[in-house]
Design a protein around this motif. Structure first.
Motif, short mmCIF file in Angstrom:
data_model
loop_
_atom_site.label_atom_id
_atom_site.label_comp_id
_atom_site.label_asym_id
_atom_site.label_seq_id
_atom_site.Cartn_x
_atom_site.Cartn_y
_atom_site.Cartn_z
N ARG A 192 0.80 -1.23 0.00
CA ARG A 192 0.00 0.00 0.00
C ARG A 192 0.83 1.29 0.00
O ARG A 192 0.32 2.35 -0.27
N ASP B 19 -6.05 -0.71 -6.25
CA ASP B 19 -7.36 -1.36 -6.29
C ASP B 19 -8.28 -0.85 -5.18
O ASP B 19 -7.92 0.05 -4.43
N THR B 20 -9.45 -1.43 -5.08
CA THR B 20 -10.44 -0.95 -4.10
C THR B 20 -10.04 -1.24 -2.66
O THR B 20 -10.58 -0.64 -1.75
N ASP B 21 -9.07 -2.14 -2.45
CA ASP B 21 -8.56 -2.43 -1.10
C ASP B 21 -7.34 -1.58 -0.77
O ASP B 21 -6.65 -1.85 0.20
N ASP B 22 -7.06 -0.56 -1.63
CA ASP B 22 -5.95 0.36 -1.42
C ASP B 22 -4.58 -0.29 -1.66
O ASP B 22 -3.57 0.20 -1.20
N CYS C 85 -1.89 -2.63 -7.47
CA CYS C 85 -2.16 -3.88 -8.20
C CYS C 85 -1.59 -3.89 -9.61
O CYS C 85 -1.71 -4.88 -10.32
#
Length: 106
Positions: free
Chosen positions: A16, A73-76, A79
């Motif tokens: 992240r 991505d949506t989970d931070d 990707c």
């Protein structure tokens, strides 16, 4: 980078946390500026991180300006990486069928 034919790599502490990127261009630039190149960080450049939901044309515009962008991505989590080579490859893949159709009509 030479061994695996990478032209740029992200510099990350974890999935992240992005610190920038290193490329052949950033290495050359740092060397020309007389910097001592003891660590990757010595030739680091800033990198733009885009959401996986960023519209395609905006991504293309940013890649053309910046050479490379990272995708979150949506989970931070980071990707992916998108480069000029990726954009060119996708253009060829997408445009080639239309080009072939047009040629067959001639």
């Amino acid at each position: 980078m030479i061994k695996y034919n990478y032209s740029q790599l992200p510099i990350m502490n974890n999935p992240r946390k992005v610190e920038g990127f290193i490329s052949w261009r950033s290495i050359g630039k740092a060397k020309c500026l007389g910097r001592k190149l003891n660590r990757v960080y010595d030739c680091r450049e800033e990198v733009e991180v885009l959401s996986i939901h960023t519209p395609l044309l905006e991504v293309v515009e940013r890649v053309l300006r910046k050479e490379v962008v990272l995708v979150r991505d949506t989970d931070d989590i980071i990707c992916g990486i998108i480069t000029n080579t990726d954009i060119t490859g996708q253009f060829i893949t997408q445009a080639e069928p239309f080009y072939s159709l047009n040629r067959s009509k001639s």
